[in-house]
Every structure is written in C-alpha cells, then in structure tokens.
Scaffold this active site. Structure first.
Site, PDB file in Angstrom:
ATOM      1  N   VAL A 120       0.873  -1.176   0.000  1.00 34.12           N
ATOM      2  CA  VAL A 120       0.000   0.000   0.000  1.00 34.12           C
ATOM      3  C   VAL A 120       0.908   1.223   0.000  1.00 34.12           C
ATOM      4  CG1 VAL A 120      -2.052  -0.984   1.063  1.00 34.12           C
ATOM      5  CG2 VAL A 120      -0.196  -0.162   2.512  1.00 34.12           C
ATOM      6  N   SER A 121       0.417   2.311  -0.601  1.00 35.67           N
ATOM      7  CA  SER A 121       1.291   3.459  -0.785  1.00 35.67           C
ATOM      8  C   SER A 121       0.941   4.678   0.049  1.00 35.67           C
ATOM      9  CB  SER A 121       1.281   3.881  -2.258  1.00 35.67           C
ATOM     10  OG  SER A 121      -0.034   4.183  -2.685  1.00 35.67           O
ATOM     11  N   THR A 122      -0.231   4.730   0.655  1.00 33.00           N
ATOM     12  CA  THR A 122      -0.617   5.924   1.411  1.00 33.00           C
ATOM     13  C   THR A 122      -0.768   5.624   2.889  1.00 33.00           C
ATOM     14  OG1 THR A 122      -3.009   5.581   1.225  1.00 33.00           O
ATOM     15  CG2 THR A 122      -1.927   6.716  -0.601  1.00 33.00           C
TER      16      THR A 122
END
Length: 236
Positions: A19-21
C-alpha cells in the site's frame, strides 16, 4: 539478470502486498483486500503459502528501495519458494520496464510470477507469450524515451540554449582569459598561466588545459562578460 538457482516446487508460494498511502496503512483496507484475494487463490489451487511480504506506505513507481519486495524476490530466486504471487499487478510495479525485467528474471531463474487481477502466470504458454510482448514493449519504451531526450536536447540547442553546467569561473578570471586572448596568447599559454597561479577551473580542478580555456571562451558567462565590458567602455 539473476543467475540460475535451485528451482523450488511452484506450489510453494510467497505473496507480496503493498500500500502506498498513510490512510491505507492505518485502515488496513488495502492490505486486507489483497490478502483475501491471495488467500482465496491459494486455497483454490492447493498452494502452500510460505510467507507474505508487505511494503506499507511505499510507492509503486519503482521496484527499488522496497525491502519486502527484495525479500520476496530473494525467496524465489534462492529456491525457498517457486512462485511469487500478487493480487494486483500495480502492487508489484507501475513501471512497464520494471515489470518486464521481473518477468525476464522469473523466466531466467525458473520461478513463476502470478498477478491475479490480469491472470498473468508465466508458467503457462499464454504467460510466456505475454512475457515476450512485455519485453518488446519495454524495449520500445526505452527507445521512445531515448528519442524524446535526444529531440528535446536538439530543440534546446536550436533555440540557442547552452547545454551543460553553467560556468562558475569568477569575473576576474574571465577578464584574465579575455585579456590573454586579446594580447595574442595561445590557449595553452593562458592555461599554463592559470595553473601556475593556482586558479581553480570551472569544475574546481587545479590544472587548466587549452580545451578548458576554450570551453570558458565558448560559455555564455564569457559572452556576457564581454558585453558588459563593451557597454562600460561605451559609456566612458
């Protein structure tokens, strides 16, 4: 390219999630969805899930600087597992070049790569075909990027933009070079004088050459200095 290593049972798999956020990391929603999809596929195929590696809060722009992905790749390339599975291709990489490289590594080392959302499985004939298509597309992208860079540089040059790092030679040194040339001294002689005087070059070096003096003469800073001197002389 990864070297050939011991090939493990393709039914022994490692999973990779990302996941990036910060919100996705905090809520766990993104990771839960990926893990549920992978878990369902593991059960359907009768795989043995060795481990799940997760990069939380990390961009998918590049495969570099992702510790968990590096561990997952090490697991398949060392023969601990035979398959690397991801729920979605963009969790693995958003770069065509990076994905093509990973597919090539999988084929070379003999491990399998599976992306559930697109049905990618390099152990199948369709997967092999896709790998070749992706490699060709990646090569095309490299050539396009190279051509765009070449065209952009050519356009700047045609517009009179001077390329390369700007000169950081002090005005006094520019005046010294200009005076030397107006006195009929050669580039080599001017370079020898500057070196003997301990004057740093434009890049901080200690030894001047005829070509480095010529580069200064051809620079925008030198031209600007001459214009300034001429303007001052005209006002006197």
């Amino acid at each position: 390219m990864a070297k050939k290593s011991k090939v493990a049972d393709p039914g022994v798999v490692v999973a990779y999630t990302r996941v990036s956020t910060g919100d996705q990391v905090a809520s766990g929603a993104g990771l839960d969805s990926q893990q549920d999809s992978i878990g369902a596929e593991v059960s359907r195929r009768g795989w043995t899930l060795l481990e799940t590696y997760t990069d939380a809060g990390v961009s998918g722009k590049s495969i570099a600087n992702r510790p968990a992905l590096a561990e997952a790749l090490e697991a398949v390339e060392s023969g601990q597992a035979g398959t690397l599975v991801v729920a979605k291709l963009d969790r693995l990489s958003r770069s065509l070049l990076d994905f093509a490289e990973l597919m090539a590594r999988a084929q070379c080392s003999g491990w399998n790569l599976v992306a559930l959302d697109l049905g990618i499985d390099v152990s199948t004939p369709a997967g092999e075909f896709l790998a070749s298509v992706m490699a060709s597309a990646a090569q095309w992208e490299r050539r396009i990027i190279g051509q765009r860079t070449k065209d952009a540089l050519a356009a700047k040059k045609a517009a009179g933009v001077r390329l390369g790092r700007p000169s950081v030679v002090p005005a006094g040194v520019l005046d010294r070079i200009a005076h030397g040339r107006s006195s009929g001294r050669s580039l080599r002689a001017i370079a020898a004088d500057l070196t003997a005087a301990g004057v740093p070059t434009a890049r901080g070096g200690t030894a001047w050459s005829g070509s480095s003096v010529q580069a200064i003469i051809a620079s925008q800073a030198f031209a600007d200095r001459l214009r300034t001197d001429r303007g001052t002389a005209a006002r006197l």
